[in-house]
Structures are given as C-alpha cells and as structure tokens.
Write an enzyme that holds these catalytic residues in place. Structure first.
Site, PDB file in Angstrom:
ATOM      1  N   LYS A  82       8.785  14.841  -9.495  1.00  0.00           N
ATOM      2  CA  LYS A  82       8.382  15.582 -10.697  1.00  0.00           C
ATOM      3  C   LYS A  82       7.731  14.658 -11.719  1.00  0.00           C
ATOM      4  O   LYS A  82       6.654  14.954 -12.254  1.00  0.00           O
ATOM      5  CB  LYS A  82       9.594  16.263 -11.328  1.00  0.00           C
ATOM      6  CG  LYS A  82       9.280  17.051 -12.595  1.00  0.00           C
ATOM      7  CD  LYS A  82      10.535  17.404 -13.360  1.00  0.00           C
ATOM      8  CE  LYS A  82      11.082  16.195 -14.094  1.00  0.00           C
ATOM      9  NZ  LYS A  82      12.263  16.521 -14.938  1.00  0.00           N
TER      10      LYS A  82
ATOM     11  N   ASP B 235       9.626  21.459 -13.323  1.00  0.00           N
ATOM     12  CA  ASP B 235      10.926  21.140 -13.907  1.00  0.00           C
ATOM     13  C   ASP B 235      11.734  22.428 -14.035  1.00  0.00           C
ATOM     14  O   ASP B 235      11.356  23.468 -13.491  1.00  0.00           O
ATOM     15  CB  ASP B 235      10.750  20.441 -15.258  1.00  0.00           C
ATOM     16  CG  ASP B 235      10.129  21.345 -16.316  1.00  0.00           C
ATOM     17  OD1 ASP B 235       9.806  22.523 -16.006  1.00  0.00           O
ATOM     18  OD2 ASP B 235       9.972  20.889 -17.464  1.00  0.00           O
TER      19      ASP B 235
END
Length: 210
Positions: free
Chosen positions: A120, A138
C-alpha cells in the site's frame, strides 16, 4: 456496479476536486517517505504534528542516522507503534544511503525492500512521487469501494486488482485520494454523512442515512 455509473462517480469527484492531495505535510521525497512510515495505524493529523518538530531536526537520511534510534523514539513517541517505526526509519535511512545513494527507488520491488514499506505504501510513493498510475487501497478505500458497490473484494489485494481493471486510465492517478477523503469525511465507518454526499444518487449502498 456498471461501468457507466462508475465513470459518472469518478467524473463527479474530478469536477469537485481535480487535483486531490495527501493531507500529510512534506517538502521532500524523503519527508513523504518518513510520513508514510509513521502514518500506519495513526492519523495524518498526529503524523503532521510529529513531523513538524522532527523535520526541523532531521529530514534527510544522514540527519536521521546522526539523530540516532533513542532520540528518534523521543521525537515520535506520541505515534502508535513508535518503537518499531523508529527502527524501520533508521534501517531505511541506512539502506537509502548505502544501497540507493540517497535516492528513493522508483520501482515497487525495491521500495518494498525498505523496512516499514509494504504494498500500500509503495503504491502511494509511486503515485505521488513518480506519477505512476498505481492505486493504493487502505481502510478508507476498501470500505468505500465495498459499501457503495464500486467494486467488491474480501481483502485489499482483490479490491486493488479490480480497481486497476475497471478504473479508466485518466482517473487512476487520483482515485486513491478521492476515495480516502470521501471515506474520511463523508462515507465514514460510523456516522455516515449521506445527506451531503456528492454521489448520493449513484451510490448503491442500501442503508443510506438521510
């Protein structure tokens, strides 16, 4: 959700905010890298309060190493998981100096070798620093996508893969920040703000709060 509706949603976000930005405050690539490492399981507000002080003392790999582990812990002590984050920042600073000549690598594999950087966070760095059309997923992006049926997925990897497939190229650079901001202020985990939602009529969530 069909492609036509997705496009309308993304177009509305674009028209409302054509150049979305991260809420992390930084003035260099390395400052962004540190802010992202610190932001795991913490808020951007807390990270910015911390880095406002830290960056005046140390905002380069060399200065971080000179500061040292214990002093770094002191400056970031109000951030969650500050012990492991301090160690990751020290290790990352060392690697940047000794392996990458002080330059943040431009590819995912090398970024993910830096302590404290996962998929991420690598996606965010590639997107912000190098304008790569990566899509970081996220908790906000994951929730918004599943809730409004933009794409469905049991985990962030599946959602990311689906987004890369269905999001038109022109929107890929910005969708992460649009959905983060939407999830942070409108489509929240609790206390939904459906009454002021930009995409109320297009959202397929069946339990909207009016």
């Amino acid at each position: 959700m069909n492609a036509k509706k997705r496009y309308k949603i993304l177009l509305l976000f674009y028209e409302n905010n054509p150049n979305p930005k991260t809420e992390l405050i930084f003035s260099s690539s390395f400052e962004l890298l540190l802010s992202i490492i610190l932001s795991a399981q913490s808020t951007d507000i807390m990270v910015n309060k911390t880095t406002k002080i830290l960056f005046k003392i140390a905002n380069t790999p060399e200065k971080i190493l000179k500061l040292g582990l214990e002093n770094l812990k002191y400056y970031i002590r109000r951030i969650g998981l500050y012990n492991i984050k301090s160690l990751n920042i020290i290790k990352t600073s060392f690697l940047l100096i000794n392996k990458y000549h002080g330059i943040i690598p431009k590819n995912r594999n090398e970024l993910e070798k830096l302590p404290g950087i996962g998929r991420k966070t690598a996606n965010i760095l590639l997107n912000v620093l190098f304008k790569k059309k990566t899509i970081a997923v996220d908790t906000h992006v994951f929730r918004v996508c599943n809730r409004m049926n933009f794409v469905k997925g049991k985990n962030v990897k599946i959602v990311e893969q689906k987004l890369l497939k269905v999001v038109p190229s022109r929107f890929k650079l910005n969708i992460h920040f649009w959905f983060v901001l939407h999830g942070r202020y409108i489509c929240k985990a609790r206390n939904l703000q459906c009454h002021i939602c930009l995409i109320y009529d297009l959202c397929e969530f069946k339990q909207k709060v009016i």
